[in-house]
Design a protein around this motif. Structure first.
Motif, PDB file in Angstrom:
ATOM      1  N   PHE A 113       0.832  -1.207   0.000  1.00 32.66           N
ATOM      2  CA  PHE A 113       0.000   0.000   0.000  1.00 32.66           C
ATOM      3  C   PHE A 113       0.867   1.258   0.000  1.00 32.66           C
ATOM      4  CE2 PHE A 113      -1.964   3.431   2.476  1.00 32.66           C
ATOM      5  CZ  PHE A 113      -3.021   3.734   1.627  1.00 32.66           C
ATOM      6  N   LEU A 114       1.872   1.305   0.870  1.00 34.32           N
ATOM      7  CA  LEU A 114       2.726   2.488   0.950  1.00 34.32           C
ATOM      8  C   LEU A 114       3.531   2.702  -0.323  1.00 34.32           C
ATOM      9  CD1 LEU A 114       3.905   2.206   4.650  1.00 34.32           C
ATOM     10  CD2 LEU A 114       2.236   3.821   3.693  1.00 34.32           C
ATOM     11  N   LYS A 115       3.957   1.631  -0.974  1.00 32.38           N
ATOM     12  CA  LYS A 115       4.657   1.750  -2.254  1.00 32.38           C
ATOM     13  C   LYS A 115       3.723   2.340  -3.300  1.00 32.38           C
ATOM     14  CE  LYS A 115       7.324  -0.774  -5.676  1.00 32.38           C
ATOM     15  NZ  LYS A 115       7.936  -2.045  -6.047  1.00 32.38           N
ATOM     16  N   GLN A 116       2.485   1.862  -3.330  1.00 38.42           N
ATOM     17  CA  GLN A 116       1.495   2.386  -4.272  1.00 38.42           C
ATOM     18  C   GLN A 116       1.246   3.872  -4.020  1.00 38.42           C
ATOM     19  OE1 GLN A 116      -2.336   0.500  -4.040  1.00 38.42           O
ATOM     20  NE2 GLN A 116      -3.137   1.582  -5.817  1.00 38.42           N
ATOM     21  N   VAL A 117       1.133   4.263  -2.757  1.00 31.99           N
ATOM     22  CA  VAL A 117       0.936   5.675  -2.412  1.00 31.99           C
ATOM     23  C   VAL A 117       2.112   6.503  -2.910  1.00 31.99           C
ATOM     24  CG1 VAL A 117       0.836   7.314  -0.483  1.00 31.99           C
ATOM     25  CG2 VAL A 117      -0.555   5.244  -0.427  1.00 31.99           C
ATOM     26  N   GLY A 118       3.325   6.041  -2.638  1.00 30.34           N
ATOM     27  CA  GLY A 118       4.516   6.789  -3.027  1.00 30.34           C
ATOM     28  C   GLY A 118       4.650   6.940  -4.528  1.00 30.34           C
ATOM     29  N   SER A 122       1.674   9.019  -6.056  1.00 29.37           N
ATOM     30  CA  SER A 122       1.771  10.414  -5.636  1.00 29.37           C
ATOM     31  C   SER A 122       2.864  11.140  -6.406  1.00 29.37           C
ATOM     32  CB  SER A 122       2.036  10.516  -4.133  1.00 29.37           C
ATOM     33  OG  SER A 122       0.948   9.984  -3.407  1.00 29.37           O
ATOM     34  N   GLN A 123       4.016  10.503  -6.570  1.00 30.64           N
ATOM     35  CA  GLN A 123       5.099  11.117  -7.333  1.00 30.64           C
ATOM     36  C   GLN A 123       4.660  11.366  -8.774  1.00 30.64           C
ATOM     37  OE1 GLN A 123       8.914   9.191  -7.167  1.00 30.64           O
ATOM     38  NE2 GLN A 123       9.784  10.519  -8.734  1.00 30.64           N
ATOM     39  N   GLN A 124       3.973  10.407  -9.375  1.00 33.85           N
ATOM     40  CA  GLN A 124       3.493  10.577 -10.745  1.00 33.85           C
ATOM     41  C   GLN A 124       2.527  11.761 -10.843  1.00 33.85           C
ATOM     42  OE1 GLN A 124       1.899   6.641 -11.367  1.00 33.85           O
ATOM     43  NE2 GLN A 124       3.824   5.854 -12.221  1.00 33.85           N
TER      44      GLN A 124
END
Length: 66
Positions: free
Chosen positions: A12-17, A20-22
């Motif tokens: 989940f945190l990888k997906q958020v990061g 979000s960067q994109q």
């Protein structure tokens, strides 16, 4: 904490990061030359069922167009 919990949280945190960067990079491109500007950023994480609201604030430095 269990391995399953840790893996699901990391995923989940990888997906958020990544997403979000994109989104930030796309917004910067759409707004053109943002060099010399600083943008206030805020992320609000909520988790239903845990009564959790976690707020992270920070600053993002714009960049000049190449």
């Amino acid at each position: 904490m269990s391995d399953d919990f840790n893996m699901s949280m990391r995923k989940f945190l990888k997906q958020v990061g990544v997403t979000s960067q994109q989104a930030i990079e796309e917004a910067m491109r759409e707004n053109g030359d943002t060099g010399g500007k600083t943008f206030e950023a805020k992320v609000v994480l909520t988790i239903d069922g845990l009564d959790l609201e976690h707020v992270v604030t920070g600053k993002i430095q714009g960049q000049s167009e190449a």
